[in-house]
Design a protein around this motif. Structure first.
Motif, PDB file in Angstrom:
ATOM      1  N   CYS A 116     -85.155  91.602  -0.799  1.00  0.00           N
ATOM      2  CA  CYS A 116     -84.220  90.516  -1.074  1.00  0.00           C
ATOM      3  C   CYS A 116     -83.830  89.788   0.216  1.00  0.00           C
ATOM      4  N   CYS A 117     -83.649  90.554   1.289  1.00  0.00           N
ATOM      5  CA  CYS A 117     -83.355  89.943   2.579  1.00  0.00           C
ATOM      6  C   CYS A 117     -84.527  89.084   3.055  1.00  0.00           C
ATOM      7  N   GLU A 118     -85.721  89.582   2.841  1.00  0.00           N
ATOM      8  CA  GLU A 118     -86.912  88.837   3.230  1.00  0.00           C
ATOM      9  C   GLU A 118     -87.036  87.542   2.427  1.00  0.00           C
ATOM     10  N   TRP A 119     -86.685  87.589   1.150  1.00  0.00           N
ATOM     11  CA  TRP A 119     -86.670  86.376   0.324  1.00  0.00           C
ATOM     12  C   TRP A 119     -85.766  85.325   0.971  1.00  0.00           C
ATOM     13  N   ASN A 120     -84.554  85.730   1.341  1.00  0.00           N
ATOM     14  CA  ASN A 120     -83.619  84.785   1.965  1.00  0.00           C
ATOM     15  C   ASN A 120     -84.141  84.249   3.299  1.00  0.00           C
ATOM     16  N   ARG A 121     -84.779  85.118   4.073  1.00  0.00           N
ATOM     17  CA  ARG A 121     -85.312  84.680   5.366  1.00  0.00           C
ATOM     18  C   ARG A 121     -86.390  83.624   5.165  1.00  0.00           C
ATOM     19  N   ARG A 122     -87.275  83.855   4.215  1.00  0.00           N
ATOM     20  CA  ARG A 122     -88.348  82.892   3.950  1.00  0.00           C
ATOM     21  C   ARG A 122     -87.792  81.567   3.451  1.00  0.00           C
ATOM     22  N   LYS A 123     -86.779  81.623   2.596  1.00  0.00           N
ATOM     23  CA  LYS A 123     -86.186  80.395   2.076  1.00  0.00           C
ATOM     24  C   LYS A 123     -85.494  79.613   3.201  1.00  0.00           C
ATOM     25  N   ALA A 124     -84.839  80.336   4.108  1.00  0.00           N
ATOM     26  CA  ALA A 124     -84.155  79.688   5.218  1.00  0.00           C
ATOM     27  C   ALA A 124     -85.165  79.011   6.146  1.00  0.00           C
ATOM     28  N   GLU A 125     -86.285  79.668   6.388  1.00  0.00           N
ATOM     29  CA  GLU A 125     -87.324  79.086   7.240  1.00  0.00           C
ATOM     30  C   GLU A 125     -87.923  77.842   6.602  1.00  0.00           C
ATOM     31  N   THR A 126     -88.118  77.883   5.305  1.00  0.00           N
ATOM     32  CA  THR A 126     -88.683  76.739   4.584  1.00  0.00           C
ATOM     33  C   THR A 126     -87.759  75.533   4.633  1.00  0.00           C
ATOM     34  N   MET A 165     -82.557  75.505  -3.443  1.00  0.00           N
ATOM     35  CA  MET A 165     -83.088  76.768  -2.922  1.00  0.00           C
ATOM     36  C   MET A 165     -82.268  77.942  -3.448  1.00  0.00           C
ATOM     37  N   THR A 166     -82.871  78.757  -4.250  1.00  0.00           N
ATOM     38  CA  THR A 166     -82.196  79.937  -4.793  1.00  0.00           C
ATOM     39  C   THR A 166     -82.160  81.054  -3.751  1.00  0.00           C
ATOM     40  N   ARG A 167     -80.979  81.598  -3.529  1.00  0.00           N
ATOM     41  CA  ARG A 167     -80.811  82.705  -2.590  1.00  0.00           C
ATOM     42  C   ARG A 167     -80.381  83.970  -3.324  1.00  0.00           C
ATOM     43  N   PHE A 168     -80.674  85.099  -2.712  1.00  0.00           N
ATOM     44  CA  PHE A 168     -80.118  86.380  -3.149  1.00  0.00           C
ATOM     45  C   PHE A 168     -78.705  86.482  -2.613  1.00  0.00           C
ATOM     46  N   ARG A 169     -77.761  86.810  -3.492  1.00  0.00           N
ATOM     47  CA  ARG A 169     -76.364  87.010  -3.087  1.00  0.00           C
ATOM     48  C   ARG A 169     -75.987  88.475  -3.319  1.00  0.00           C
ATOM     49  N   PRO A 170     -75.410  89.126  -2.329  1.00  0.00           N
ATOM     50  CA  PRO A 170     -75.037  90.538  -2.470  1.00  0.00           C
ATOM     51  C   PRO A 170     -73.689  90.702  -3.151  1.00  0.00           C
ATOM     52  N   CYS A 171     -73.384  91.924  -3.559  1.00  0.00           N
ATOM     53  CA  CYS A 171     -72.107  92.202  -4.207  1.00  0.00           C
ATOM     54  C   CYS A 171     -71.588  93.572  -3.798  1.00  0.00           C
ATOM     55  N   ILE A 172     -70.294  93.753  -3.976  1.00  0.00           N
ATOM     56  CA  ILE A 172     -69.644  95.057  -3.850  1.00  0.00           C
ATOM     57  C   ILE A 172     -68.696  95.160  -5.033  1.00  0.00           C
ATOM     58  N   ASP A 173     -69.082  95.890  -6.052  1.00  0.00           N
ATOM     59  CA  ASP A 173     -68.241  96.066  -7.236  1.00  0.00           C
ATOM     60  C   ASP A 173     -67.410  97.334  -7.055  1.00  0.00           C
ATOM     61  N   LEU A 174     -66.103  97.196  -7.166  1.00  0.00           N
ATOM     62  CA  LEU A 174     -65.198  98.316  -6.938  1.00  0.00           C
ATOM     63  C   LEU A 174     -64.527  98.740  -8.233  1.00  0.00           C
ATOM     64  N   HIS A 175     -64.545 100.047  -8.490  1.00  0.00           N
ATOM     65  CA  HIS A 175     -63.875 100.604  -9.664  1.00  0.00           C
ATOM     66  C   HIS A 175     -63.218 101.912  -9.252  1.00  0.00           C
ATOM     67  N   ALA A 176     -61.902 102.017  -9.450  1.00  0.00           N
ATOM     68  CA  ALA A 176     -61.143 103.204  -9.068  1.00  0.00           C
ATOM     69  C   ALA A 176     -61.350 103.558  -7.599  1.00  0.00           C
TER      70      ALA A 176
END
Length: 261
Positions: free
Chosen positions: A249-259, A1-12
């Protein structure tokens, strides 16, 4: 099951979306797609609200420690952290609230992989491989890919192949792999790399680089047979993008989790 993964990229010290191939030590020629007016903690709280586990906080160069710590404090044990992690500081970041630490350049002194260094990090983590993610961000070389370190500017001799992946898997819980040639371009994922990763990895893998819409989540799922997760950065509306909304993207993850239930 492919999930959306979030990120926080920090520069300076700021949350940014950068074209990966332009990131250098002196920042000459740096191309930035987006600089947020919000601090890193804002995004950590947003991800926590939507139960988006497994997101990565990446410190791109110096001056980002404080912002990273603020994000971890906003969601203790909910985020991974990487960028300058080594045996001397890995435990400090876990103690600061990181679910896992992400390690890359430290493993490749002079561009050559060091098993001794990997073992030293794992020892600091009390041999708990669940706390460690190995970053194998790479650039295409010929018909394959090699790990790229030092802000993706130095290409090592370490190939992304079945033999090397099998050697590393007993030491970590996940892989994080940015396709540096595609990072920040919003021009589509490296389909061959995603397929390759799905075929050779047996532990969780997160791919980042070129994701531009919800269709790329579907594509990654098909190409990897659901074995690879996808990070979408510059194309996401919360980072100034127009390719896909954070809610989709959040909805994608919710649907995958329900499945999966």
């Amino acid at each position: 099951m492919t999930r959306f993964r979030p990120c926080i990229d920090l520069h300076a010290g700021s949350v940014k979306q950068i074209v990966g191939g332009t990131l250098t030590t002196d920042n000459t020629g740096l191309k930035t797609n987006f600089t947020s007016e919000h601090p890193a903690a804002y995004f950590a709280e947003l991800y926590k609200k939507h139960d988006l586990y497994g997101g990565h906080v990446i410190m791109l160069g110096p001056g980002n420690d404080a912002a990273a710590r603020e994000a971890l404090a906003a969601w203790p044990a909910g985020l991974q952290v990487g960028g300058g992690i080594k045996d001397a500081n890995a435990r400090q970041w876990i103690d600061a609230g990181a679910e896992r630490v992400i390690i890359t350049s430290f493993l490749f002194p002079s561009g050559t992989f060091s098993l001794q260094r990997l073992e030293s990090v794992l020892q600091i983590l009390d041999e708990d491989r669940s706390k460690l993610v190995i970053d194998l961000s790479c650039r295409r070389v010929g018909d394959g890919w090699r790990v790229a370190m030092d802000k993706w500017q130095t290409i090592t001799d370490f190939e992304i192949n079945r033999e090397n992946i099998s050697m590393l898997e007993p030491y970590c819980s996940e892989f994080l792999i940015h396709a540096a040639d595609s990072e920040g371009l919003q021009a589509g994922i490296d389909e061959k790399l995603v397929s390759h990763l799905g075929g050779i990895c047996t532990i969780p893998v997160t791919y980042a680089g070129g994701g531009r819409n919800i269709g790329d989540l579907e594509l990654v799922e098909r190409l990897s047979k659901g074995k690879v997760d996808l990070t979408i950065g510059s194309a996401l509306d919360i980072f100034g993008g127009k390719g896909v909304t954070f809610e989709a993207c959040c909805e994608w993850n919710r649907r995958k989790a329900e499945t999966a239930q």
